[in-house]
Write an enzyme that holds these catalytic residues in place. Sequence first.
Site, PDB file in Angstrom:
ATOM      1  N   SER A  92       0.849  -1.198   0.000  1.00  0.00           N
ATOM      2  CA  SER A  92       0.000   0.000   0.000  1.00  0.00           C
ATOM      3  C   SER A  92       0.877   1.237   0.000  1.00  0.00           C
ATOM      4  O   SER A  92       2.099   1.156   0.128  1.00  0.00           O
ATOM      5  CB  SER A  92      -0.932   0.008   1.220  1.00  0.00           C
ATOM      6  OG  SER A  92      -0.188   0.149   2.417  1.00  0.00           O
ATOM      7  N   GLY A  93       0.246   2.398  -0.147  1.00  0.00           N
ATOM      8  CA  GLY A  93       0.981   3.657  -0.095  1.00  0.00           C
ATOM      9  C   GLY A  93       1.958   3.859  -1.234  1.00  0.00           C
ATOM     10  O   GLY A  93       2.933   4.584  -1.096  1.00  0.00           O
ATOM     11  N   SER A  94       1.699   3.198  -2.372  1.00  0.00           N
ATOM     12  CA  SER A  94       2.575   3.283  -3.555  1.00  0.00           C
ATOM     13  C   SER A  94       3.960   2.708  -3.310  1.00  0.00           C
ATOM     14  O   SER A  94       4.890   2.982  -4.069  1.00  0.00           O
ATOM     15  CB  SER A  94       2.703   4.740  -4.050  1.00  0.00           C
ATOM     16  OG  SER A  94       1.464   5.207  -4.525  1.00  0.00           O
TER      17      SER A  94
ATOM     18  N   GLY B  39       6.928   0.538  -3.706  1.00  0.00           N
ATOM     19  CA  GLY B  39       7.406  -0.354  -4.753  1.00  0.00           C
ATOM     20  C   GLY B  39       6.739  -0.179  -6.097  1.00  0.00           C
ATOM     21  O   GLY B  39       6.985  -0.954  -7.022  1.00  0.00           O
TER      22      GLY B  39
ATOM     23  N   ARG C 206     -11.153   0.326   3.306  1.00  0.00           N
ATOM     24  CA  ARG C 206     -10.879   1.128   4.502  1.00  0.00           C
ATOM     25  C   ARG C 206     -10.798   2.584   4.081  1.00  0.00           C
ATOM     26  O   ARG C 206     -10.830   2.911   2.898  1.00  0.00           O
ATOM     27  CB  ARG C 206      -9.548   0.704   5.126  1.00  0.00           C
ATOM     28  CG  ARG C 206      -8.417   0.752   4.116  1.00  0.00           C
ATOM     29  CD  ARG C 206      -7.043   0.541   4.668  1.00  0.00           C
ATOM     30  NE  ARG C 206      -6.034   0.464   3.617  1.00  0.00           N
ATOM     31  CZ  ARG C 206      -5.532   1.489   2.951  1.00  0.00           C
ATOM     32  NH1 ARG C 206      -5.954   2.723   3.233  1.00  0.00           N
ATOM     33  NH2 ARG C 206      -4.627   1.322   2.008  1.00  0.00           N
TER      34      ARG C 206
END
Length: 402
Positions: free
Chosen positions: A159-161, A163, A281
């Site tokens: 998540s969170g960009s 990689g 979420r």
Amino acid sequence: MPRRALILVEGHRSNGPHYIQAGQRLNLHPITLSAHPRQYDYIGVGKAAAEKIDTDNLDAMIHQCELLQSTYDIAGITGFAGRDETVYVTASKLCRYFNLPGPDPVSVEGCADKFAQRQLLAHAGVPTPEYRVAETVPDVQESATEIGLPVVLKPVVGSGSSGVRLCHNADDVTEHATYLLGAKNLSPRRILIEEFAEGRHYSIDTMGTEVVAIGTADFGQLPHFVLRQSIFPAALTDDQHKCMADVSLSCLRALGLGWGPANIELRWTKRGPVAIEVNPRLPGCSTPQLIELAYGIDLIAEHIKLLIGEESNVHRRRWQTAAARFLIPDRNGTLDWISGSRQAAAVPGVTEVQLHVQPKTQIIRKGDYLDSIGHIIAASPSRTQTQAILQRAADLISWSIT
């Protein structure tokens, strides 16, 4: 009567404090369960409590909650996404074990695997980028050739960009695939290869089966996807709004979602809205704050109400434009100084200025959400005015990295 507790599995630097504050306003006692509680600066402030525990161990988490039940009435349980969605999966399983309201763990776990998510969306007829999955560098190279360059490579779980990278040519593909497959924290060792869906990026937030808000996001310089600015509401025609809302609700149905909050990322391409990712979420990156400023809806408080068995109310109460600007360094090194946050906070229309770093911090950019060293949030009656306020405040903040 025992005190009612809200259990928070791990934390989040932007949403975490707001869950604690909203829980306390609802007369709950927030308790954060974390493998490393000290990593969250806001824990310990006020009456927030924390317990150290291995949050990857579901049996240990169940035992810890059973111990807490001897002192508290556990009213609700939720969690946050960090580098991946496993924490939120654990929270959903705890809800199911203790017979508390929460999302379906099977659906949440299915969303956490981006390849499985793609398959479910495509099977349901939801428009998505062309995609493949691979476990070796040669297979990644072959998939990229089949799809056609440029392509986006990303871990199947994350998540969170983290990689995520746009690869323009074969060398980029080889380099990034080799990097991802060699990463110690990549589990399972699979890479998703996607067609690059060009077009404006939209963030759609839902509660249950109701579309609450649609905003736009702008990213920094490619090949990474680091969020630079977010604004709510998006400037849309009625037809565009309906089209994106319909696709978003189709995503929820395809993935078996429909309880509590979800966030759908779309890009408006030549063939219309294309689903990039669905998260079961609330998103981070200040989105809940922007929605509250723009619409008057406190999604975090409404989520907590659902968690404790109450009804939520996501009817719009306000009409204005809210935006966040994220402060992104342009180099690695040592942060010598950063200044201007007080002056920026004093600009009329600015609602928050937050810095995540202190002088002498080592800046190591990785091309994800953690690259941000701070943010500015502003709101006003118009889009033009809000953007002007943001720019004025951003111009007042400066730093030096050597």
